[in-house]
Design a protein around this motif. Sequence first.
Motif, PDB file in Angstrom:
ATOM      1  N   GLU A  36       0.834  -1.207   0.000  1.00  0.00           N
ATOM      2  CA  GLU A  36       0.000   0.000   0.000  1.00  0.00           C
ATOM      3  C   GLU A  36       0.869   1.258   0.000  1.00  0.00           C
ATOM      4  N   ILE A  37       1.926   1.209   0.819  1.00  0.00           N
ATOM      5  CA  ILE A  37       2.829   2.363   0.858  1.00  0.00           C
ATOM      6  C   ILE A  37       3.490   2.540  -0.507  1.00  0.00           C
ATOM      7  N   ALA A  39       2.323   1.765  -3.351  1.00  0.00           N
ATOM      8  CA  ALA A  39       1.357   2.250  -4.347  1.00  0.00           C
ATOM      9  C   ALA A  39       1.127   3.753  -4.236  1.00  0.00           C
ATOM     10  N   TRP A  40       1.126   4.263  -3.038  1.00  0.00           N
ATOM     11  CA  TRP A  40       0.806   5.682  -2.858  1.00  0.00           C
ATOM     12  C   TRP A  40       2.030   6.572  -2.675  1.00  0.00           C
ATOM     13  N   ASP A  41       3.070   6.038  -2.053  1.00  0.00           N
ATOM     14  CA  ASP A  41       4.238   6.881  -1.793  1.00  0.00           C
ATOM     15  C   ASP A  41       5.120   6.917  -3.031  1.00  0.00           C
ATOM     16  N   GLN A  42       4.805   7.823  -3.918  1.00  0.00           N
ATOM     17  CA  GLN A  42       5.482   7.884  -5.211  1.00  0.00           C
ATOM     18  C   GLN A  42       6.376   9.115  -5.334  1.00  0.00           C
ATOM     19  N   ASP A  43       6.421   9.929  -4.282  1.00  0.00           N
ATOM     20  CA  ASP A  43       7.099  11.208  -4.492  1.00  0.00           C
ATOM     21  C   ASP A  43       8.603  11.036  -4.711  1.00  0.00           C
ATOM     22  N   LEU A  45      12.212  13.019  -4.499  1.00  0.00           N
ATOM     23  CA  LEU A  45      12.825  14.166  -3.829  1.00  0.00           C
ATOM     24  C   LEU A  45      13.887  14.807  -4.732  1.00  0.00           C
ATOM     25  N   PRO A  46      14.206  16.065  -4.454  1.00  0.00           N
ATOM     26  CA  PRO A  46      15.190  16.771  -5.283  1.00  0.00           C
ATOM     27  C   PRO A  46      16.525  16.025  -5.410  1.00  0.00           C
ATOM     28  N   THR A 111      11.010  17.276  -9.786  1.00  0.00           N
ATOM     29  CA  THR A 111       9.626  17.744  -9.739  1.00  0.00           C
ATOM     30  C   THR A 111       8.890  17.362 -11.021  1.00  0.00           C
ATOM     31  N   TYR A 115       5.744  14.862 -11.199  1.00  0.00           N
ATOM     32  CA  TYR A 115       4.438  15.377 -11.631  1.00  0.00           C
ATOM     33  C   TYR A 115       3.916  14.643 -12.867  1.00  0.00           C
ATOM     34  N   ARG A 118       2.776  11.069 -11.890  1.00  0.00           N
ATOM     35  CA  ARG A 118       1.593  10.967 -11.025  1.00  0.00           C
ATOM     36  C   ARG A 118       0.342  11.583 -11.630  1.00  0.00           C
ATOM     37  N   SER A 119       0.516  12.697 -12.317  1.00  0.00           N
ATOM     38  CA  SER A 119      -0.667  13.511 -12.640  1.00  0.00           C
ATOM     39  C   SER A 119      -0.959  13.642 -14.124  1.00  0.00           C
TER      40      SER A 119
END
Lengths: 357, 427
Positions: A36-37, A39-43, A45-46, A111, A115, A118-119
Amino acid sequence: MSKFLKIATLAVATTAFAGSALAEKYGLGRPALPAEIAAWDQDILPDGTGLPDGSGDAIVGEEIFATQCAACHGDFAEGIGNWPKLAGGADTLDREDPLKTVGSYWPHLSTAFDYIRRSMPYGNAGTLSDEDTYAILAYILYSNDLIEDDFVLSKDTFFDVEMPNANGFIIDDRAETEYSRWSSGDPCMKDCKEDVKVTMRAMVLDVTPKEEGASEELEQAAEVLSQEDSAPEPAPASKEEEPIAAEPAFDAALAKSGEKVFKKCKACHQVGDSAKSRAGPILNGIVGHPAGAVEDFRYSKAMKAAAGEGLIWTEEELAAFLAKPKKYMKGTKMSFPGLKKEKDQKAIIEYLKSFAD
Amino acid sequence: MSENKSRTGTTRRSFLQGAAAVGVGAVSASAAKAQAADPLITEVQPWAQGFGDGVDETPYGLPIQYEGDVIRRNVEWLTADTVSSINFTPIHALDGTITPQGCAFERHHSGAIELKKEDYRLMVNGLVDTPLVFSYADLERFPRENHVYFCECAANSGMEWAGAQLNGAQFTHGMIHNMEYTGVPLRTLLEEAGFDTSGDVSGKWVYVEGADASSNGRSIPMEKALDDVLVAFKANGEALRKEHGYPVRLVVPGWEGNMWVKWIRRIEVLDSPVESREETSKYTDTLEDGTSRKWTWAMDAKSVVTSPSPQSPITHGKGPLVITGLAWSGRGAITRVDVSRDGGKSWETARLGKPGEKMALTRFYLDVDWDGSEMMLQSRAIDDTGYIQPTKTQLREVRGLNSIYHNNSIQTWLVRSNGEAENVEVS
């Protein structure tokens, strides 16, 4: 940073005072599972933390961009209409109306990867593979003259790309540069200036929306609300005795529910009197009429070819297209994944019928 | 004329003018006319004779039809599409401080989604002892709090930065609403996941992310997260509206609206900010030399006269006039609002509807006897940090012309002797 640190210290002090060293727990919630983590924790970092395996270059990226992104962002990432421009704008940040793009403004490449993956694509978010994301990003960088077309972007080469505006940001300094300028002492109450003249009037520009028909809007809103309460069941097709020749029978209730489904299309398509072609062509009068016929719209090669062969958007053809656009027409620019439900296809077609040419 | 007499006289005159449907700009300076008896009083009216609606006519009520113009409005040319756009609260037509949910501005990045409570999940992960998943029902079992806060988009008044542009307080200042939220402090949820809030939290961040397709995400420094951030599920006593993040949104008091993530689905504890799209390419403020400010989270003190204003002209002519407006500060409570009728040459201190509250809207009134002459109406807010709302010229001197967000400058309405008002900039 200094102001921020001060706040930080203060907050820490307050926290300590509150004395929540052993915070009370309520035993609510459940442990999050690793899957679950993931699947959602996709960020991302710089510093590149979170970047996946995979790679892509601008040559592959250009093809994917053409089908997945160009409808809004333009073939060359130049942006269509009000949709964001992704390329250009170098050295414009200190000029009037700076052009802020991935190349000219974004400080971190992470970034953009984050982006896009994800989007994007808009209206079909989260469907790009890691490989596709690398390739699309490579194409955007190439469009900004930041890499060559044979540069392979991956987590290993990520930091070989120099972001031109990486050092263009400072942390909020209003406390130092602004507050003391106009907030020291008591404000002036009398004779604060000698003369006051109007220097600019909004009316001259005349860009304020008109308010006529405001109450109609509310009535419509109320109508939509009541519509949503009772699940829209298509009314039985009206059986007019002899429908006039080619004029298909029109089912208003079905069209009404089609209006709701059409929200999925509105990002790219407009209908009605003031409709304009945007990422997709105007759809007034589309039902029963030849394909690829909206003037000035840049159709895909595939759509032009189909038009050349005399494709007519009958209800059946439209339904087939809407069900799986890319399967029905390989190479179409329409990035929409399709309407699975036959009910939705029919509803949209009925809705489109209400907009004549 | 004694003040008393004058007040009575005006009331009667304006009532008659209303009955006779006298339009905008009617001047009621003349002495009371010879009066015919008012048929609204002397004749039995339909509503005094028959029945009105029974109960249950509107199980959930909408405003009466006569208030049909008090609605959110969009400025179409601003954005490519309504699914990634903003509309504006009709602040010119509201009073008090609480914004009804139905006309509170909306801002979506990929449309207002429909997410059932049953399908709602909130994950807390990252640098915590035990990453957790909460259901909606779980959230309702934590101790909860009520707070009134304003939510202002950082771009509110952004279109006015380069010059007077939109004719109406709704459009110049309507990216704001003010509601009473019910929710669980974010601190409680972090502690539940075993984050040590009593230790040194400097340098720690939370990244908050929404469940919609835009997956709007922002990084918030831990000091703020533990201070007053709420995970909210009710506004003004009822469930959040779909357009405001039903079933759960984040409330970040005093800070720019973009951080108030709607449909919040994940809270991650990190030791650095994510530098997401919304905190780098957007919601950063470019200065004259081309460098840009980031992390400009707090909304500085600001105010606007909501009436009279372009959409709310004076229709009653000379005499008693209520000048009213809203003031707020993201760094504290409003302590004072001054109003100028001459474009900033002289100022009078307005009356506050009630004492200012931290990070909430404050209503102000200036009750005047209008002589019918032209006014250049301005308001100037002062908060409990001593901050005084600046003029646009003062802001431009520091920021230049390319900044879009955080325009908290003084607004001017030119009110003409016929009562009509327009948006102007003054020297």
